[in-house]
Write a protein that holds these residues in place. Structure first.
Motif, short mmCIF file in Angstrom:
data_model
loop_
_atom_site.label_atom_id
_atom_site.label_comp_id
_atom_site.label_asym_id
_atom_site.label_seq_id
_atom_site.Cartn_x
_atom_site.Cartn_y
_atom_site.Cartn_z
N LEU A 186 79.96 -12.83 31.72
CA LEU A 186 79.10 -11.94 30.94
C LEU A 186 78.38 -10.97 31.87
O LEU A 186 78.33 -9.76 31.60
CB LEU A 186 78.07 -12.75 30.13
N HIS A 187 77.85 -11.49 32.95
CA HIS A 187 77.16 -10.65 33.94
C HIS A 187 78.10 -9.57 34.47
O HIS A 187 77.76 -8.38 34.49
CB HIS A 187 76.64 -11.54 35.07
N ASP A 188 79.29 -9.98 34.88
CA ASP A 188 80.26 -9.02 35.41
C ASP A 188 80.69 -8.00 34.35
O ASP A 188 80.92 -6.83 34.66
CB ASP A 188 81.49 -9.76 35.96
N ALA A 189 80.80 -8.46 33.11
CA ALA A 189 81.18 -7.55 32.03
C ALA A 189 80.12 -6.47 31.84
O ALA A 189 80.45 -5.29 31.68
CB ALA A 189 81.40 -8.32 30.72
N PHE A 190 78.85 -6.86 31.87
CA PHE A 190 77.79 -5.86 31.70
C PHE A 190 77.71 -4.91 32.90
O PHE A 190 77.38 -3.74 32.72
CB PHE A 190 76.44 -6.51 31.39
N ILE A 191 78.02 -5.39 34.08
CA ILE A 191 78.08 -4.48 35.23
C ILE A 191 79.14 -3.42 34.97
O ILE A 191 78.92 -2.23 35.20
CB ILE A 191 78.34 -5.26 36.53
N ASN A 194 88.64 -8.73 29.10
CA ASN A 194 89.35 -8.35 30.33
C ASN A 194 88.66 -8.89 31.57
O ASN A 194 89.33 -9.31 32.52
CB ASN A 194 89.52 -6.84 30.41
N THR A 195 87.33 -8.89 31.58
CA THR A 195 86.59 -9.45 32.72
C THR A 195 86.89 -10.94 32.87
O THR A 195 87.16 -11.42 33.98
CB THR A 195 85.08 -9.22 32.53
N SER A 196 86.85 -11.67 31.77
CA SER A 196 87.13 -13.11 31.80
C SER A 196 88.57 -13.38 32.23
O SER A 196 88.83 -14.29 33.03
CB SER A 196 86.87 -13.72 30.43
N LEU A 197 89.51 -12.59 31.72
CA LEU A 197 90.92 -12.78 32.08
C LEU A 197 91.17 -12.41 33.54
O LEU A 197 91.99 -13.04 34.21
CB LEU A 197 91.82 -11.98 31.15
N GLN A 198 90.46 -11.40 34.04
CA GLN A 198 90.61 -11.03 35.45
C GLN A 198 90.19 -12.18 36.35
O GLN A 198 90.87 -12.50 37.32
CB GLN A 198 89.78 -9.77 35.76
N ARG A 199 89.07 -12.81 36.04
CA ARG A 199 88.62 -13.96 36.84
C ARG A 199 89.67 -15.08 36.77
O ARG A 199 89.97 -15.72 37.76
CB ARG A 199 87.27 -14.48 36.34
N TYR A 200 90.22 -15.28 35.59
CA TYR A 200 91.24 -16.30 35.42
C TYR A 200 92.46 -15.99 36.28
O TYR A 200 92.96 -16.85 37.00
CB TYR A 200 91.65 -16.41 33.94
N ILE A 235 97.80 -11.83 31.07
CA ILE A 235 97.63 -12.94 32.02
C ILE A 235 98.83 -13.12 32.96
O ILE A 235 98.94 -14.13 33.64
CB ILE A 235 97.28 -14.26 31.30
N ASN A 236 99.69 -12.12 33.00
CA ASN A 236 100.81 -12.10 33.96
C ASN A 236 101.74 -13.31 33.85
O ASN A 236 101.99 -14.00 34.82
CB ASN A 236 100.29 -11.97 35.40
N VAL A 237 102.21 -13.56 32.64
CA VAL A 237 103.20 -14.61 32.41
C VAL A 237 104.31 -14.01 31.56
O VAL A 237 104.16 -12.93 31.00
CB VAL A 237 102.61 -15.84 31.69
N SER A 238 105.41 -14.73 31.45
CA SER A 238 106.48 -14.24 30.58
C SER A 238 106.10 -14.47 29.12
O SER A 238 105.22 -15.28 28.81
CB SER A 238 107.79 -14.97 30.89
N GLU A 239 106.75 -13.77 28.24
CA GLU A 239 106.52 -13.95 26.82
C GLU A 239 106.85 -15.39 26.40
O GLU A 239 106.15 -15.99 25.60
CB GLU A 239 107.37 -12.95 26.04
N GLY A 240 107.91 -15.94 26.98
CA GLY A 240 108.30 -17.31 26.68
C GLY A 240 107.25 -18.31 27.11
O GLY A 240 106.98 -19.30 26.42
#
Length: 181
Positions: A47-52, A77-83, A147-152
């Motif tokens: 949340l903090h990073d998203a508001f930044i 997108n911020t949460s997924l980037q950290r993931y 999230i950089n995975v295949s569709e499968g």
């Protein structure tokens, strides 16, 4: 003050306007971050990073579409980037083994708190795909890009998430039945 005025003041880096914007949207965005985070502390960081990001890029919002939708996209997108930064290698899956499992979440004997709890307990990759697909309406193509995975792999992770949830719901219902006897 109107939303447009608030945004204009935030563009000018007015601290009071930024504080007001934060207070207005933080709880909604936090619950969204929590869906895509391992735990409460990580959701707070996201949340903090998203508001930044919001405050540094608010001048890029062009009043097209929903401002809240724009904020939600940044939070996701911020949460997924950290993931993505912390993820290991995904399992390679054979798409032929994917079973379409349905989960009945409309059963009134199952409370929303229980559902949210078991979704949060899913392994990260399953929880992310489940939330993106089921709760936020993303397609497997979009998820695979996010999230950089295949569709499968996205489809497989969704099927496995549903299978885990179905098992937990059935166990819960069985415990309820045995307690009522």
């Amino acid at each position: 003050m109107s939303l447009e005025q608030l945004i204009e003041k935030c563009i000018k880096q007015d601290a009071k306007a930024q504080s007001q914007l934060y207070k207005q949207y933080a709880s909604k965005l936090f619950s969204l971050c929590l869906k895509y985070s391992k735990n409460y502390a990580e959701a707070e960081d996201n949340l903090h990073d998203a508001f930044i990001t919001v405050f540094s890029k608010i001048d890029q919002y062009k009043n097209k579409g929903s401002f809240e939708g724009w904020l939600k996209r940044i939070a996701i997108n911020t949460s997924l980037q950290r993931y993505r930064e912390n993820v290991g290698v995904f399992d390679i899956v054979n798409e032929g083994n994917i079973e379409d499992v349905t989960v009945d979440i409309n059963d009134e004997s199952i409370g929303i708190d229980f559902l949210l709890k078991i979704i949060q307990e899913l392994p990260d990759r399953y929880r992310l795909v489940f939330n993106l697909y089921v709760l936020d309406g993303y397609s497997h193509v979009e998820i695979s890009e996010l999230i950089n995975v295949s569709e499968g792999t996205s489809k497989s992770n969704l099927a496995r998430a549903r299978m885990i949830l179905k098992e937990k719901i059935e166990d819960y219902k069985a415990r309820l039945s045995s307690q009522s006897l």
